[in-house]
Scaffold this motif. Structure first.
Motif, mmCIF file in Angstrom:
data_model
loop_
_atom_site.group_PDB
_atom_site.id
_atom_site.type_symbol
_atom_site.label_atom_id
_atom_site.label_comp_id
_atom_site.label_asym_id
_atom_site.label_seq_id
_atom_site.Cartn_x
_atom_site.Cartn_y
_atom_site.Cartn_z
ATOM 1 N N CYS A 1 0.832 -1.201 0.000
ATOM 2 C CA CYS A 1 0.000 0.000 0.000
ATOM 3 C C CYS A 1 0.872 1.259 0.000
ATOM 4 C CB CYS A 1 -0.929 -0.026 1.206
ATOM 5 S SG CYS A 1 -2.102 1.348 1.296
ATOM 6 N N PHE A 2 1.900 1.270 0.835
ATOM 7 C CA PHE A 2 2.832 2.399 0.871
ATOM 8 C C PHE A 2 3.490 2.601 -0.491
ATOM 9 C CE2 PHE A 2 2.242 2.639 5.321
ATOM 10 C CZ PHE A 2 2.944 3.720 5.835
ATOM 11 N N ASP A 3 3.948 1.514 -1.094
ATOM 12 C CA ASP A 3 4.648 1.614 -2.377
ATOM 13 C C ASP A 3 3.744 2.144 -3.484
ATOM 14 O OD1 ASP A 3 7.062 0.749 -1.364
ATOM 15 O OD2 ASP A 3 6.774 -1.345 -1.952
ATOM 16 N N TYR B 1 10.884 4.268 -5.847
ATOM 17 C CA TYR B 1 10.768 2.961 -5.207
ATOM 18 C C TYR B 1 12.048 2.665 -4.408
ATOM 19 C CZ TYR B 1 10.655 -2.116 -4.749
ATOM 20 O OH TYR B 1 10.685 -3.382 -4.249
ATOM 21 N N PRO B 2 11.951 2.037 -3.241
ATOM 22 C CA PRO B 2 10.734 1.648 -2.535
ATOM 23 C C PRO B 2 10.077 2.833 -1.840
ATOM 24 C CG PRO B 2 12.665 1.000 -1.277
ATOM 25 C CD PRO B 2 13.183 1.564 -2.567
ATOM 26 N N GLY B 3 8.750 2.854 -1.855
ATOM 27 C CA GLY B 3 8.021 4.039 -1.415
ATOM 28 C C GLY B 3 7.932 4.224 0.078
ATOM 29 N N GLY B 4 7.979 3.122 0.845
ATOM 30 C CA GLY B 4 7.819 3.226 2.291
ATOM 31 C C GLY B 4 8.812 4.153 2.967
ATOM 32 N N PRO B 5 10.119 3.967 2.733
ATOM 33 C CA PRO B 5 11.100 4.862 3.358
ATOM 34 C C PRO B 5 10.940 6.317 2.933
ATOM 35 C CG PRO B 5 12.165 2.866 2.581
ATOM 36 C CD PRO B 5 10.768 2.832 2.048
ATOM 37 N N GLU B 6 10.530 6.559 1.686
ATOM 38 C CA GLU B 6 10.325 7.929 1.212
ATOM 39 C C GLU B 6 9.158 8.587 1.927
ATOM 40 O OE1 GLU B 6 12.063 9.837 -0.945
ATOM 41 O OE2 GLU B 6 13.576 8.250 -1.047
ATOM 42 N N GLY C 1 10.254 -5.681 6.697
ATOM 43 C CA GLY C 1 10.837 -4.437 6.199
ATOM 44 C C GLY C 1 10.186 -3.186 6.729
ATOM 45 N N VAL C 2 8.854 -3.205 6.918
ATOM 46 C CA VAL C 2 8.149 -2.012 7.402
ATOM 47 C C VAL C 2 8.454 -1.745 8.875
ATOM 48 C CG1 VAL C 2 5.865 -0.907 7.616
ATOM 49 C CG2 VAL C 2 6.364 -2.337 5.646
ATOM 50 N N SER C 3 9.055 -2.714 9.565
ATOM 51 C CA SER C 3 9.435 -2.484 10.963
ATOM 52 C C SER C 3 10.537 -1.450 11.087
ATOM 53 C CB SER C 3 9.879 -3.793 11.630
ATOM 54 O OG SER C 3 11.082 -4.277 11.073
ATOM 55 N N ALA C 4 11.127 -1.024 9.960
ATOM 56 C CA ALA C 4 12.116 0.056 9.968
ATOM 57 C C ALA C 4 11.453 1.432 10.025
ATOM 58 C CB ALA C 4 12.998 -0.030 8.723
ATOM 59 N N ASN C 5 10.125 1.488 9.843
ATOM 60 C CA ASN C 5 9.410 2.764 9.855
ATOM 61 C C ASN C 5 9.515 3.429 11.230
ATOM 62 O OD1 ASN C 5 6.698 4.288 10.486
ATOM 63 N ND2 ASN C 5 6.880 4.294 8.264
ATOM 64 N N ASN C 6 10.008 4.652 11.268
ATOM 65 C CA ASN C 6 10.247 5.352 12.539
ATOM 66 C C ASN C 6 8.976 5.568 13.336
ATOM 67 O OD1 ASN C 6 13.238 6.345 12.735
ATOM 68 N ND2 ASN C 6 12.670 6.652 10.599
ATOM 69 N N PHE C 7 7.911 5.957 12.651
ATOM 70 C CA PHE C 7 6.648 6.222 13.330
ATOM 71 C C PHE C 7 6.117 4.948 13.988
ATOM 72 C CE2 PHE C 7 1.947 7.002 13.157
ATOM 73 C CZ PHE C 7 1.914 8.081 14.028
ATOM 74 N N LEU C 8 6.172 3.833 13.273
ATOM 75 C CA LEU C 8 5.708 2.562 13.821
ATOM 76 C C LEU C 8 6.574 2.110 14.987
ATOM 77 C CD1 LEU C 8 3.942 0.046 13.732
ATOM 78 C CD2 LEU C 8 5.399 -0.853 11.897
ATOM 79 N N ARG C 9 7.882 2.261 14.873
ATOM 80 C CA ARG C 9 8.776 1.840 15.953
ATOM 81 C C ARG C 9 8.495 2.630 17.235
ATOM 82 N NH1 ARG C 9 13.320 -1.080 13.661
ATOM 83 N NH2 ARG C 9 14.780 -0.496 15.311
ATOM 84 N N ASN C 10 8.234 3.913 17.103
ATOM 85 C CA ASN C 10 7.909 4.720 18.281
ATOM 86 C C ASN C 10 6.567 4.318 18.879
ATOM 87 O OD1 ASN C 10 10.274 6.250 18.137
ATOM 88 N ND2 ASN C 10 9.356 7.757 16.763
ATOM 89 N N ARG C 11 5.591 4.059 18.013
ATOM 90 C CA ARG C 11 4.259 3.725 18.501
ATOM 91 C C ARG C 11 4.226 2.384 19.225
ATOM 92 N NH1 ARG C 11 -0.297 5.739 15.988
ATOM 93 N NH2 ARG C 11 -1.379 4.335 17.432
#
Length: 318
Positions: A163-165, A175-180, A266-276
């Motif tokens: 979905c992010f991509d 690409y990849p869209g998630g980190p962007e 891979g999405v576990s690298a997302n900063n917002f998710l890691r903080n939450r």
């Protein structure tokens, strides 16, 4: 005990060496630059590049670890799930080395490897509830005891990373869209755009197709009148997606009462998710909250080595 691990499920070829439970090397050959012009991974290209790159990855992993390949006790490799061609390359490399040096080979599951990536540097206290999030998967897995995996929730359509991509592609992001999206979200307001409320299905299951469609429609409407604020949109979209993701995860926490919660994929690298995830742990008085080191979030062989080590320990115990 020496484990040589190989991960080749998608567009990374990785080799790791583990000695007595300690990662001695973890070399990853990434193909992002080769696939970025296509806007996503091209399976045939991925397998061809694995064939080209694996000797260098293997040699670097062995040299960095300082071991001799003939001293390896077990060779572990990703058997499923993944791109068929990519998996075949990894399996052929593992079995060829195993046959030549008479080393037993162990086929392992990619998703189980991701879960145990959070166990590399700090160990689980069971039972564990793991949120597995990547470009191809969105799952909640309950691990009651070591290696006892139970998928209790998943997406019925798009994975959150997918979905992010797709949203990033419509935004014109690479690409990849998630980190962007994660990077731009830090610069935007997360209340600037309103998305429809998504419903959890049967307590723990997700559907991200509605969010994807709503996002694309919002982007096209804003672009048509030159009103798109891309950083605000990224922040708002990311918050909506992760709020929804964690709603199902919180339902699972309330039901299963885990002692450890963790992220994987891979999405576990997302900063917002890691903080939450740490905020949720505090909310439910869960004191063991494990997120993988960033170097173990994407596909890598260290997680396969860790998973192999767990299976070997279990076999010796029984």
């Amino acid at each position: 005990m020496l484990i040589l691990a190989i991960e080749s499920s998608c567009d990374e070829f990785s080799v790791s060496v583990m000695e007595n439970g300690i990662i001695k090397s973890n070399i990853i050959s990434s193909q992002i630059k080769d696939h970025i012009i296509h806007g996503g991974v091209v399976p045939e290209l991925a397998s061809r590049l694995h064939t080209k790159n694996f000797p260098f990855v293997l040699i670097d992993a062995i040299n960095e670890s300082g071991i001799k390949i003939e001293d390896v006790d077990y060779i572990a490799y990703t058997n499923n799930p993944g791109l068929i061609g990519s998996l075949i390359i990894g399996r052929l490399v593992a079995n060829t080395i195993g046959y030549y040096y008479k080393i037993p080979t162990i086929p392992l599951n990619h998703m189980e490897g991701h879960i145990y990536s959070a166990n590399i540097e700090e160990k689980f206290t069971y039972p564990v509830l793991s949120l597995v999030v990547s470009g191809g998967h969105t799952q909640i897995q309950f691990i009651k005891k070591p290696l006892k995996f139970d998928i209790i929730g998943s997406t019925i359509d798009d994975a959150i990373g997918e979905c992010f991509d797709k949203v990033a592609r419509v935004l014109g992001l690479p690409y990849p869209g998630g980190p962007e999206i994660d990077k731009r979200a830090k610069l935007g307001r997360d209340d600037a755009y309103i998305f429809p409320k998504m419903k959890i299905i049967d307590k723990f299951n997700y559907s991200f197709s509605g969010l994807k469609t709503a996002s694309i429609n919002l982007i096209r409407k804003a672009m048509s009148n030159n009103s798109l604020e891309i950083n605000d949109f990224c922040a708002s979209f990311q918050k909506s997606a992760i709020d929804y993701l964690l709603e199902g995860f919180e339902n699972a926490i309330n039901y299963f009462k885990p002692k450890t919660i963790s992220l994987a994929g891979g999405v576990s690298a997302n900063n917002f998710l890691r903080n939450r995830i740490f905020s949720i742990g505090t909310k439910y008085n869960i004191f063991k909250i494990l997120v993988p080191n960033l170097k173990y979030c994407t596909d890598n062989a260290a997680m396969i080595a860790e998973l192999c080590n767990e299976y070997i320990k279990k076999e010796f115990k029984t």
